[in-house]
Scaffold this motif. Structure first.
Motif, PDB file in Angstrom:
ATOM      1  N   ALA A   1      -9.823 -29.950  11.969  1.00  0.00           N
ATOM      2  CA  ALA A   1      -8.955 -29.112  11.145  1.00  0.00           C
ATOM      3  C   ALA A   1      -7.493 -29.402  11.440  1.00  0.00           C
ATOM      4  CB  ALA A   1      -9.261 -27.639  11.389  1.00  0.00           C
ATOM      5  N   LYS A   2      -7.168 -29.643  12.698  1.00  0.00           N
ATOM      6  CA  LYS A   2      -5.776 -29.934  13.067  1.00  0.00           C
ATOM      7  C   LYS A   2      -5.342 -31.271  12.482  1.00  0.00           C
ATOM      8  CE  LYS A   2      -3.943 -28.919  17.160  1.00  0.00           C
ATOM      9  NZ  LYS A   2      -3.670 -28.972  18.598  1.00  0.00           N
ATOM     10  N   GLU A   3      -6.224 -32.285  12.495  1.00  0.00           N
ATOM     11  CA  GLU A   3      -5.876 -33.596  11.963  1.00  0.00           C
ATOM     12  C   GLU A   3      -5.726 -33.565  10.451  1.00  0.00           C
ATOM     13  OE1 GLU A   3      -8.859 -36.246  13.327  1.00  0.00           O
ATOM     14  OE2 GLU A   3      -8.207 -36.115  15.421  1.00  0.00           O
ATOM     15  N   SER A   4      -6.565 -32.786   9.759  1.00  0.00           N
ATOM     16  CA  SER A   4      -6.529 -32.778   8.305  1.00  0.00           C
ATOM     17  C   SER A   4      -5.384 -31.927   7.755  1.00  0.00           C
ATOM     18  CB  SER A   4      -7.859 -32.267   7.749  1.00  0.00           C
ATOM     19  OG  SER A   4      -8.018 -30.907   8.097  1.00  0.00           O
TER      20      SER A   4
END
Length: 165
Positions: free
Chosen positions: A125-128
């Motif tokens: 979620a953090k990367e996207s």
């Protein structure tokens, strides 16, 4: 008086408390996430984070020190092999406590304690998530989008005029 006695005794004698924290630390290292009460999770966080910091320096002395706390060869090996490799560049804060509500039987406050770098869902979620900055006013977005919206409208008006001729 309790001057300068900061850790939670958890309602247990010292030997029982050490055994409890050692077993919980082993479970956390093996499973990467466990569910427990908030008081135990906070005590475990204070217990396990210095061990993870020691595991970043792989020497015989640090292995023996960590083993004296965990009392498990497999947990010590996994800590130095897998966990220390993932948290090598992190300066601290290796665990996260997520509160999950109260237990039905005795209304104890429950939570999940997990190792931060092993939660794949939160990492994805953090990367996207986009890196766009947001402001409360929103004036910059409107100002930028207004001229862009007018330009195609002006082109369409010119093309309609040329078709009419």
């Amino acid at each position: 008086m309790r001057h300068n006695k900061k850790f939670n005794h958890l309602g247990r004698k010292s030997a029982h408390r050490k055994a409890l924290l050692s077993n919980m630390a082993n479970s956390l290292i093996f499973h990467k996430r466990i569910s427990t009460t908030t008081a135990k999770a906070k005590a475990l966080q204070m217990y396990v984070e210095p061990l993870i910091t020691k595991a970043k320096n792989d020497t015989t002395h640090s292995r023996r020190t960590v083993f004296s706390y965990l009392k498990s060869k497999t947990a010590t090996a996994e800590l130095f092999r897998d966990v220390a490799e993932k948290v090598g560049d992190r300066p601290g804060g290796y665990t996260r406590i997520l509160k999950t509500g109260n237990r039905l039987g005795d209304d104890a406050e429950m939570c999940i304690i997990e190792l931060v770098d092993f939660n794949e869902n939160m990492l994805e979620a953090k990367e996207s998530k986009s890196k766009a900055r947001r402001s409360r006013r929103g004036g910059a977005k409107k100002a930028e989008s207004a001229p862009v919206a007018e330009a195609p409208a002006a082109d369409e008006a010119k093309s309609e005029d040329s078709k009419a001729e």
